[in-house]
Design a protein around this motif. Structure first.
Motif, PDB file in Angstrom:
ATOM      1  N   LEU A 147       0.829  -1.210   0.000  1.00 16.13           N
ATOM      2  CA  LEU A 147       0.000   0.000   0.000  1.00 16.13           C
ATOM      3  C   LEU A 147       0.864   1.261   0.000  1.00 16.13           C
ATOM      4  O   LEU A 147       0.508   2.256  -0.644  1.00 16.13           O
ATOM      5  N   ARG A 148       1.993   1.230   0.681  1.00 17.26           N
ATOM      6  CA  ARG A 148       2.902   2.383   0.659  1.00 17.26           C
ATOM      7  C   ARG A 148       3.458   2.598  -0.745  1.00 17.26           C
ATOM      8  O   ARG A 148       3.641   3.737  -1.185  1.00 17.26           O
ATOM      9  N   ARG A 149       3.705   1.496  -1.448  1.00  8.07           N
ATOM     10  CA  ARG A 149       4.184   1.586  -2.828  1.00  8.07           C
ATOM     11  C   ARG A 149       3.116   2.261  -3.706  1.00  8.07           C
ATOM     12  O   ARG A 149       3.421   3.132  -4.515  1.00  8.07           O
ATOM     13  N   VAL A 150       1.858   1.856  -3.522  1.00  8.56           N
ATOM     14  CA  VAL A 150       0.758   2.471  -4.278  1.00  8.56           C
ATOM     15  C   VAL A 150       0.643   3.946  -3.900  1.00  8.56           C
ATOM     16  O   VAL A 150       0.449   4.807  -4.773  1.00  8.56           O
ATOM     17  N   GLU A 151       0.781   4.237  -2.629  1.00  5.83           N
ATOM     18  CA  GLU A 151       0.727   5.631  -2.181  1.00  5.83           C
ATOM     19  C   GLU A 151       1.810   6.449  -2.884  1.00  5.83           C
ATOM     20  O   GLU A 151       1.564   7.585  -3.324  1.00  5.83           O
ATOM     21  N   GLY A 152       2.994   5.886  -3.031  1.00  5.76           N
ATOM     22  CA  GLY A 152       4.075   6.560  -3.755  1.00  5.76           C
ATOM     23  C   GLY A 152       3.710   6.788  -5.216  1.00  5.76           C
ATOM     24  O   GLY A 152       4.021   7.845  -5.789  1.00  5.76           O
ATOM     25  N   GLN A 153       3.043   5.798  -5.816  1.00  6.79           N
ATOM     26  CA  GLN A 153       2.604   5.964  -7.199  1.00  6.79           C
ATOM     27  C   GLN A 153       1.612   7.118  -7.312  1.00  6.79           C
ATOM     28  O   GLN A 153       1.666   7.905  -8.263  1.00  6.79           O
ATOM     29  N   ILE A 154       0.705   7.229  -6.359  1.00  4.99           N
ATOM     30  CA  ILE A 154      -0.297   8.292  -6.379  1.00  4.99           C
ATOM     31  C   ILE A 154       0.380   9.657  -6.200  1.00  4.99           C
ATOM     32  O   ILE A 154       0.049  10.625  -6.893  1.00  4.99           O
ATOM     33  N   ARG A 155       1.347   9.724  -5.303  1.00  2.00           N
ATOM     34  CA  ARG A 155       2.093  10.982  -5.137  1.00  2.00           C
ATOM     35  C   ARG A 155       2.815  11.345  -6.432  1.00  2.00           C
ATOM     36  O   ARG A 155       2.874  12.519  -6.815  1.00  2.00           O
ATOM     37  N   GLY A 156       3.359  10.323  -7.096  1.00  2.00           N
ATOM     38  CA  GLY A 156       4.012  10.558  -8.381  1.00  2.00           C
ATOM     39  C   GLY A 156       3.033  11.106  -9.410  1.00  2.00           C
ATOM     40  O   GLY A 156       3.379  11.990 -10.205  1.00  2.00           O
ATOM     41  N   LEU A 157       1.812  10.583  -9.386  1.00  2.00           N
ATOM     42  CA  LEU A 157       0.776  11.095 -10.291  1.00  2.00           C
ATOM     43  C   LEU A 157       0.469  12.563 -10.003  1.00  2.00           C
ATOM     44  O   LEU A 157       0.315  13.367 -10.920  1.00  2.00           O
TER      45      LEU A 157
END
Length: 93
Positions: free
Chosen positions: A15-25
């Protein structure tokens, strides 16, 4: 089988990895990146969440649903219905 704490930590890491992806977006949008590049990253984040959801559903079915089914009765019916509804939501998403 892995200890529940290990499973939980692995889930949180994903989930932290996905959160990082969202921040990248968010950063891509702020920087006016090319729309197709943003859409590619949206697709990657969506796939990551779908994969997480499927793994969680699999664990639920292998644990809670199987246990309830072995006992039978209304609890088994409820657990099976819940799992079916969760699958339907995932399919629609």
């Amino acid at each position: 089988m892995a200890d529940h704490g290990d499973d939980k930590e692995r889930q949180l890491k994903r989930l932290r990895r996905v959160e990082g992806q969202i921040r990248g977006l968010q950063k891509m949008v702020e920087e006016d990146k090319y729309c197709i590049d943003v859409l590619t990253q949206v697709s990657a984040a969506t796939r990551a969440l779908q994969s997480f959801s499927l793994e969680l559903l699999e664990r639920h079915m292998a644990g809670c649903v199987v246990e309830a089914a072995a006992k039978g009765g209304p609890e088994a019916d409820r657990k099976i219905r819940e799992a079916s509804e969760a699958i339907a939501r995932l399919v629609r998403s």
